[in-house]
Structures are given as structure tokens and as C-alpha cells.
Design an enzyme around this catalytic site. Structure first.
Site, short mmCIF file in Angstrom:
data_model
loop_
_atom_site.label_atom_id
_atom_site.label_comp_id
_atom_site.label_asym_id
_atom_site.label_seq_id
_atom_site.Cartn_x
_atom_site.Cartn_y
_atom_site.Cartn_z
N VAL A 218 37.61 34.26 31.13
CA VAL A 218 36.58 33.21 31.07
C VAL A 218 36.93 32.01 31.94
O VAL A 218 36.40 30.92 31.74
CB VAL A 218 36.33 32.76 29.61
CG1 VAL A 218 35.66 33.87 28.82
CG2 VAL A 218 37.61 32.30 28.94
N HIS A 219 37.83 32.19 32.91
CA HIS A 219 38.20 31.11 33.82
C HIS A 219 37.89 31.48 35.26
O HIS A 219 38.57 31.04 36.18
CB HIS A 219 39.67 30.76 33.66
CG HIS A 219 40.03 30.22 32.33
ND1 HIS A 219 40.56 30.99 31.33
CD2 HIS A 219 39.86 28.97 31.81
CE1 HIS A 219 40.75 30.24 30.26
NE2 HIS A 219 40.33 29.03 30.52
N GLY A 220 36.89 32.31 35.45
CA GLY A 220 36.52 32.70 36.79
C GLY A 220 37.34 33.83 37.35
O GLY A 220 37.23 34.15 38.53
#
Length: 332
Positions: A218-220
Site C-alpha cells: 500500500v505504499h506504491g
């Protein structure tokens, strides 16, 4: 891409100002810190629950602050851990004689900064315990669950922690049941497109047309593999099979279910997908308890979704039922 901002440098701070302006019925700013706290804390004799992480995941983390949920959220810059100083200041704002539980996703920067803050608080006589969320089955194999990332399962773990604290449990018991909830939570995510940081012209990763990324964070971060885009029914089966294959020992058949949107996937699409998720879970013998289809842990404007299951027993189900009220989630 992310389009609504002034100076990208101010994105997190202006987001927090807007959040408190809109939801001042639940929260206020932590004095001189990058965080928000419940209007009802500190409460003598009640364990305080501190959650946190980077911005860009709304409603995680500030959206889960309120009675029956977290007492305070420490917020970092977009996709960056809050500093140890910010975590420390947020802790001091809610600490009392009952102690403080930290719970947050298992990422190296968060672990470092939360541990540093905890050590500082312990030196001052504040009893602090920490539980990292490790629900992402794609990020480490079975047997190495402690190395996994925290993704959408954050929500279930935070809910259990907040409910246990609100019910008057001791710090030992809040820590125990939070660890137990984490150990019984599993998630798996897919993406159809990357996310773009404020002020940037392109996404952190791209997905080829007609393809999808499997097992993303969920951090790219991109997924651990890619595959051809499939009809919703086939995607539903893949999600369900992947999560069920990693079910905890003695999981049983009762589970809370979350189908989580990652930022730009439409709710109607999620509901189309959930129709088949629901059917496959029934076929697998899962008795679903209060399923949720919503955006609970996002990644800015990422297109995609994740499936989370929390396998329940009577204790965990009773804690899910404990009333709570926050900007993002209310349990009557």
C-alpha cells in the site's frame, strides 16, 4: 493522479487541518504534533491505543480515532513513517497510569520510529507495548508471518485493540488480544493501476493494459507478480483461494470479511466483485460475520482492491461488536 493540493510539501499538514475541521465532533489535534486524538482522552485507568503510519491511506489512520477505536493517530508524510519524536509527543498526549498500546503496519521505518518512541517513554515510566500488523500473505511465506507487511487487515486489528481498551481490559490483556487478532487475520491485494504522489506527474508504477498486479503493498510498491486481467468472478476466486490457503491453524469456519478498495476502484465495481467473493466463501464453508465492502486502507489513487479475513471465536466476535464512533467507522 492526485490533483487537489496546494504545495505538495504541505499536503499532510493541510489534510490534517481539513480532517479536524470536518470531524471536530470526534477528534482534535495533538498539541505540537503531527497527529489527532480523541476528544475523550486521556481517561484515567483506561489503556490508550495509539495507531499510525504515513499519510495517503485514508481512512487509515486518522479516520479510526474516536470512542471505542484508537485514542490517537500519529501521522507521517505521504507513505512515510511518523518520526519517533511525533510518536513520542502523541504518546505523551494520551498516556496515563494504565499504559499505552502501539499498533501499526509492519514496515521498517515504522518499526524503527515506534520502537525509539517506546524506549523513550519506557525510560520515563510510561508502560508501552507494541503490536505490528502482519496480515499480507503475499509478502512472506507461511512460517515467516512475522516478516509480513500490514495492509487492509490493519482495520480489524485496530478495531479489536480499541474495543478491548474501551471494555476496561488491562494493558496485558489488550496486548494479548491484539496479537491474537493479528495472528488470525489474512489479506491479499491486487492492483489495476499505480498511484501518484502529490506534485508528481506519473505513478510510482504502471500496469500494462489488460494486466493486473498481484500481491501489492500500500505504499506504491508493485505486486510480486502480474497476470492477465480476468473477469470479476475469476478474480474473486483467486482472492478467496489465496486467503483461505493461508488460514491460521484451528481457524474454524466463522470470519469477519472486508473487501477493501485501494483508492480509485468504484464502489459499484467492488460490489460486483463481492457478489462472487461471498458465494465462494459460502462454498468454502465460511460463515461470514458482518461483511464490509468499503475503502478502509487506501493507497492514494491506486486502482485495485484487497480481501481480508479475520477468523473469529467468541472473544473476537464480542470485541467486534463493541460500540465505537469515528469519522470512518461507527459500530452502533
Amino acid at each position: 493522479m492526485t490533483q487537489l493540493f496546494n504545495d505538495p510539501v504541505d499536503f499532510k499538514e493541510e489534510m490534517l487541518e481539513g480532517f479536524v475541521s470536518a470531524y471536530g465532533r470526534y477528534v482534535k489535534r495533538v498539541p505540537n504534533a503531527s497527529g489527532v486524538m480523541s476528544l475523550e482522552v486521556p481517561q484515567p485507568g483506561k489503556v490508550s491505543v495509539l495507531i499510525g503510519g504515513g499519510s495517503g491511506h485514508y481512512p487509515a489512520f486518522c479516520g479510526y480515532v474516536g470512542p471505542g477505536l484508537a485514542d490517537v493517530a500519529a501521522m507521517g508524510e505521504v507513505f512515510a513513517s511518523p518520526s519517533s519524536e511525533q510518536v513520542y509527543r502523541c504518546t505523551k498526549a494520551v498516556a496515563n497510569d494504565a499504559g499505552v498500546l502501539y499498533t501499526y503496519g509492519n514496515y521498517s521505518g515504522d518499526v524503527l520510529n515506534f520502537d525509539m518512541a517506546a524506549a523513550r517513554c519506557l525510560a520515563e515510566g510510561i508502560d508501552v507495548r507494541s503490536v505490528q500488523v502482519t496480515d499480507d500473505v503475499a509478502s512472506a511465506p507461511r512460517g515467516e508471518e512475522g516478516d509480513r507487511r500490514g495492509i487492509s487487515g490493519d482495520f480489524f486489528v485496530f478495531k479489536i485493540a480499541g474495543a478491548a481498551a474501551a471494555s476496561g481490559s488491562t494493558l496485558n490483556d489488550v496486548e494479548r488480544v491484539t496479537r491474537y487478532a493479528n495472528a488470525r487475520t489474512r489479506s491479499f491485494g491486487i492492483a489495476f493501476g499505480g498511484c501518484t504522489l502529490p506534485g508528481q506527474s506519473g505513478p510510482l508504477f504502471t500496469v500494462e493494459e489488460g494486466r493486473m498486479e498481484l500481491g501489492l503493498g500500500v505504499h506504491g510498491e508493485p505486486g510480486i507478480s502480474s497476470a492477465d486481467l480476468r473477469p470479476a468472478k475469476e478474480i474473486a476466486k483467486m482472492l478467496v483461494d489465496t486467503v483461505l490457503e493461508d488460514a491460521p491453524p484451528d481457524a474454524g469456519s466463522r470470519a469477519a470479511v472486508l473487501l477493501n478498495g485501494l483508492g480509485s476502484t468504484q464502489y459499484e465495481e467492488l460490489l460486483v466483485l463481492y457478489k462472487d467473493v461471498h458465494a465462494y466463501l459460502i462454498d468454502a464453508g465460511i460463515n461470514m460475520y458482518q461483511p464490509i465492502v468499503n475503502e478502509m486502507v487506501t493507497s492514494l489513487d491506486m486502482a485495485g482492491c484487497s480481501l481480508s479475513l479475520l477468523w473469529l471465536d467468541d472473544e473476537l466476535q464480542s470485541l467486534l461488536d463493541v460500540p465505537c464512533a469515528s469519522a470512518a467507522y461507527t459500530q452502533a
